[in-house]
Scaffold this motif. Structure first.
Motif, PDB file in Angstrom:
ATOM      1  N   GLU A  22      41.354  36.261  37.261  1.00  0.00           N
ATOM      2  CA  GLU A  22      40.567  35.234  36.589  1.00  0.00           C
ATOM      3  C   GLU A  22      40.644  35.444  35.085  1.00  0.00           C
ATOM      4  O   GLU A  22      40.758  36.579  34.616  1.00  0.00           O
ATOM      5  CB  GLU A  22      39.101  35.311  37.043  1.00  0.00           C
ATOM      6  CG  GLU A  22      38.893  35.022  38.523  1.00  0.00           C
ATOM      7  CD  GLU A  22      39.346  33.639  38.943  1.00  0.00           C
ATOM      8  OE1 GLU A  22      39.230  32.691  38.136  1.00  0.00           O
ATOM      9  OE2 GLU A  22      39.833  33.499  40.080  1.00  0.00           O
ATOM     10  N   PRO A  23      40.550  34.357  34.318  1.00  0.00           N
ATOM     11  CA  PRO A  23      40.638  34.477  32.852  1.00  0.00           C
ATOM     12  C   PRO A  23      39.548  35.365  32.253  1.00  0.00           C
ATOM     13  O   PRO A  23      39.781  36.011  31.233  1.00  0.00           O
ATOM     14  CB  PRO A  23      40.471  33.036  32.353  1.00  0.00           C
ATOM     15  CG  PRO A  23      40.648  32.169  33.537  1.00  0.00           C
ATOM     16  CD  PRO A  23      40.421  32.978  34.763  1.00  0.00           C
ATOM     17  N   ASP A  24      38.383  35.417  32.906  1.00  0.00           N
ATOM     18  CA  ASP A  24      37.294  36.223  32.346  1.00  0.00           C
ATOM     19  C   ASP A  24      37.293  37.676  32.832  1.00  0.00           C
ATOM     20  O   ASP A  24      36.383  38.432  32.513  1.00  0.00           O
ATOM     21  CB  ASP A  24      35.941  35.563  32.621  1.00  0.00           C
ATOM     22  CG  ASP A  24      35.629  35.459  34.110  1.00  0.00           C
ATOM     23  OD1 ASP A  24      36.567  35.598  34.936  1.00  0.00           O
ATOM     24  OD2 ASP A  24      34.451  35.238  34.449  1.00  0.00           O
ATOM     25  N   PHE A  25      38.305  38.058  33.591  1.00  0.00           N
ATOM     26  CA  PHE A  25      38.395  39.452  34.028  1.00  0.00           C
ATOM     27  C   PHE A  25      38.597  40.354  32.815  1.00  0.00           C
ATOM     28  O   PHE A  25      39.305  39.997  31.872  1.00  0.00           O
ATOM     29  CB  PHE A  25      39.581  39.651  34.983  1.00  0.00           C
ATOM     30  CG  PHE A  25      39.299  39.343  36.426  1.00  0.00           C
ATOM     31  CD1 PHE A  25      38.091  38.828  36.853  1.00  0.00           C
ATOM     32  CD2 PHE A  25      40.279  39.579  37.383  1.00  0.00           C
ATOM     33  CE1 PHE A  25      37.846  38.554  38.185  1.00  0.00           C
ATOM     34  CE2 PHE A  25      40.052  39.311  38.728  1.00  0.00           C
ATOM     35  CZ  PHE A  25      38.828  38.794  39.123  1.00  0.00           C
ATOM     36  N   SER A  26      38.017  41.544  32.896  1.00  0.00           N
ATOM     37  CA  SER A  26      38.263  42.550  31.866  1.00  0.00           C
ATOM     38  C   SER A  26      39.731  42.983  31.954  1.00  0.00           C
ATOM     39  O   SER A  26      40.402  42.729  32.964  1.00  0.00           O
ATOM     40  CB  SER A  26      37.361  43.766  32.098  1.00  0.00           C
ATOM     41  OG  SER A  26      37.777  44.450  33.283  1.00  0.00           O
ATOM     42  N   MET A  27      40.194  43.650  30.921  1.00  0.00           N
ATOM     43  CA  MET A  27      41.581  44.138  30.941  1.00  0.00           C
ATOM     44  C   MET A  27      41.779  45.092  32.116  1.00  0.00           C
ATOM     45  O   MET A  27      42.807  45.036  32.794  1.00  0.00           O
ATOM     46  CB  MET A  27      41.923  44.836  29.612  1.00  0.00           C
ATOM     47  CG  MET A  27      43.382  45.228  29.513  1.00  0.00           C
ATOM     48  SD  MET A  27      44.556  43.851  29.775  1.00  0.00           S
ATOM     49  CE  MET A  27      44.224  42.852  28.337  1.00  0.00           C
ATOM     50  N   THR A  28      40.792  45.928  32.387  1.00  0.00           N
ATOM     51  CA  THR A  28      40.901  46.864  33.511  1.00  0.00           C
ATOM     52  C   THR A  28      41.066  46.101  34.828  1.00  0.00           C
ATOM     53  O   THR A  28      41.894  46.466  35.668  1.00  0.00           O
ATOM     54  CB  THR A  28      39.653  47.773  33.566  1.00  0.00           C
ATOM     55  OG1 THR A  28      39.576  48.486  32.335  1.00  0.00           O
ATOM     56  CG2 THR A  28      39.740  48.760  34.723  1.00  0.00           C
ATOM     57  N   ASP A  29      40.303  45.024  35.002  1.00  0.00           N
ATOM     58  CA  ASP A  29      40.408  44.249  36.243  1.00  0.00           C
ATOM     59  C   ASP A  29      41.722  43.473  36.318  1.00  0.00           C
ATOM     60  O   ASP A  29      42.281  43.294  37.395  1.00  0.00           O
ATOM     61  CB  ASP A  29      39.194  43.335  36.401  1.00  0.00           C
ATOM     62  CG  ASP A  29      37.943  44.122  36.768  1.00  0.00           C
ATOM     63  OD1 ASP A  29      38.092  45.222  37.360  1.00  0.00           O
ATOM     64  OD2 ASP A  29      36.830  43.656  36.473  1.00  0.00           O
ATOM     65  N   ARG A  30      42.236  43.038  35.181  1.00  0.00           N
ATOM     66  CA  ARG A  30      43.566  42.399  35.186  1.00  0.00           C
ATOM     67  C   ARG A  30      44.630  43.403  35.621  1.00  0.00           C
ATOM     68  O   ARG A  30      45.532  43.073  36.382  1.00  0.00           O
ATOM     69  CB  ARG A  30      43.898  41.854  33.806  1.00  0.00           C
ATOM     70  CG  ARG A  30      43.090  40.647  33.440  1.00  0.00           C
ATOM     71  CD  ARG A  30      43.495  40.148  32.088  1.00  0.00           C
ATOM     72  NE  ARG A  30      42.564  39.136  31.636  1.00  0.00           N
ATOM     73  CZ  ARG A  30      42.777  38.373  30.590  1.00  0.00           C
ATOM     74  NH1 ARG A  30      43.875  38.501  29.887  1.00  0.00           N
ATOM     75  NH2 ARG A  30      41.882  37.484  30.239  1.00  0.00           N
ATOM     76  N   VAL A  31      44.501  44.633  35.114  1.00  0.00           N
ATOM     77  CA  VAL A  31      45.445  45.688  35.512  1.00  0.00           C
ATOM     78  C   VAL A  31      45.332  45.935  37.014  1.00  0.00           C
ATOM     79  O   VAL A  31      46.337  46.125  37.699  1.00  0.00           O
ATOM     80  CB  VAL A  31      45.224  46.985  34.697  1.00  0.00           C
ATOM     81  CG1 VAL A  31      46.026  48.142  35.272  1.00  0.00           C
ATOM     82  CG2 VAL A  31      45.581  46.757  33.232  1.00  0.00           C
ATOM     83  N   ARG A  32      44.109  45.913  37.552  1.00  0.00           N
ATOM     84  CA  ARG A  32      43.943  46.075  39.001  1.00  0.00           C
ATOM     85  C   ARG A  32      44.697  44.991  39.771  1.00  0.00           C
ATOM     86  O   ARG A  32      45.345  45.271  40.773  1.00  0.00           O
ATOM     87  CB  ARG A  32      42.462  46.047  39.371  1.00  0.00           C
ATOM     88  CG  ARG A  32      41.732  47.314  39.049  1.00  0.00           C
ATOM     89  CD  ARG A  32      40.286  47.278  39.580  1.00  0.00           C
ATOM     90  NE  ARG A  32      39.652  48.546  39.348  1.00  0.00           N
ATOM     91  CZ  ARG A  32      38.745  48.767  38.381  1.00  0.00           C
ATOM     92  NH1 ARG A  32      38.347  47.796  37.583  1.00  0.00           N
ATOM     93  NH2 ARG A  32      38.230  49.978  38.227  1.00  0.00           N
ATOM     94  N   CYS A  33      44.614  43.750  39.294  1.00  0.00           N
ATOM     95  CA  CYS A  33      45.289  42.645  39.978  1.00  0.00           C
ATOM     96  C   CYS A  33      46.813  42.793  39.921  1.00  0.00           C
ATOM     97  O   CYS A  33      47.497  42.612  40.934  1.00  0.00           O
ATOM     98  CB  CYS A  33      44.858  41.308  39.366  1.00  0.00           C
ATOM     99  SG  CYS A  33      43.128  40.906  39.674  1.00  0.00           S
ATOM    100  N   VAL A  34      47.318  43.117  38.744  1.00  0.00           N
ATOM    101  CA  VAL A  34      48.763  43.341  38.598  1.00  0.00           C
ATOM    102  C   VAL A  34      49.177  44.528  39.474  1.00  0.00           C
ATOM    103  O   VAL A  34      50.210  44.486  40.155  1.00  0.00           O
ATOM    104  CB  VAL A  34      49.132  43.570  37.115  1.00  0.00           C
ATOM    105  CG1 VAL A  34      50.577  44.033  36.974  1.00  0.00           C
ATOM    106  CG2 VAL A  34      48.896  42.294  36.312  1.00  0.00           C
ATOM    107  N   SER A  35      48.354  45.570  39.483  1.00  0.00           N
ATOM    108  CA  SER A  35      48.649  46.755  40.298  1.00  0.00           C
ATOM    109  C   SER A  35      48.667  46.427  41.788  1.00  0.00           C
ATOM    110  O   SER A  35      49.457  47.006  42.544  1.00  0.00           O
ATOM    111  CB  SER A  35      47.637  47.862  40.021  1.00  0.00           C
ATOM    112  OG  SER A  35      47.730  48.274  38.674  1.00  0.00           O
ATOM    113  N   ALA A  36      47.828  45.493  42.218  1.00  0.00           N
ATOM    114  CA  ALA A  36      47.826  45.079  43.626  1.00  0.00           C
ATOM    115  C   ALA A  36      49.190  44.495  43.994  1.00  0.00           C
ATOM    116  O   ALA A  36      49.750  44.801  45.054  1.00  0.00           O
ATOM    117  CB  ALA A  36      46.710  44.068  43.890  1.00  0.00           C
TER     118      ALA A  36
END
Length: 185
Positions: free
Chosen positions: A131-145
């Motif tokens: 989501e656009p409002d995800f923190s950078m850490t959560d974006r990294v989690r998504c990419v890592s998934a």
């Protein structure tokens, strides 16, 4: 034999030969010989080796395209994103021969028109699970998934254990990463 079956046989044999001796060292003549058909019969379906690879790529990535189309229409919930990962894993399993080809023929893949479109698919799917409002850490989690799914295809082959158990473990880790990204801050 139906046209679709011949086309599929050509693609399967070509992938076998590309895996055995490399894309560059495989000729259309060798593909025709392995199939026990004339070069003319092969030309009826594919004019070049590149046409064969592009055909294989289109066939094996169709489930990914269907997944992207489906995902765009779904509510952006955690459940949807987890289902995207489940379906993506199935698509990866189906496309395993293509990924082996891409891994073993990286220079060729860069020159063919298939490399960029695969990257575009990956970026699209990664965008659909964050989501656009995800923190950078959560974006990294998504990419890592997403990368966890790919690691499951390539690197887990070298880890001892039951293939189905490994597949389930990879999916579980990817699903955990998405769930963590969705936690309330």
């Amino acid at each position: 034999m139906a046209r679709g079956n011949t086309r599929q046989r050509i693609q399967d044999v070509a992938l076998e030969l590309f895996a055995e001796q490399g894309y560059e060292k495989t000729s259309l003549r060798e593909i025709a010989e392995r199939l026990e058909v004339t070069k003319a019969a092969l030309y009826y379906h594919f004019k070049t080796k590149e046409d064969i690879i592009i055909g294989i790529f289109q066939d094996l990535t169709r489930p990914m395209d269907e997944l992207i189309d489906w995902a765009r229409e779904q509510p952006r919930t955690l459940e949807t994103k987890q289902e995207i990962l489940r379906r993506y894993q199935d698509a990866l399993v189906g496309a395993a021969p293509l990924f082996r080809f891409m891994q073993e023929n990286q220079a060729t893949v860069r020159e063919l028109s298939i490399g960029l479109t695969f990257k575009e698919r990956m970026l699209e799917l990664t965008g659909l699970i964050q989501e656009p409002d995800f923190s950078m850490t959560d974006r990294v989690r998504c990419v890592s998934a997403m990368f966890t799914m790919h690691a499951g295809m390539f690197f887990m082959q070298n880890v001892e254990g039951d293939p189905e158990e490994k597949r389930e473990a990879v999916l579980e880790v990817a699903l955990d990463l998405i769930a963590q990204a969705h936690r309330a801050p």
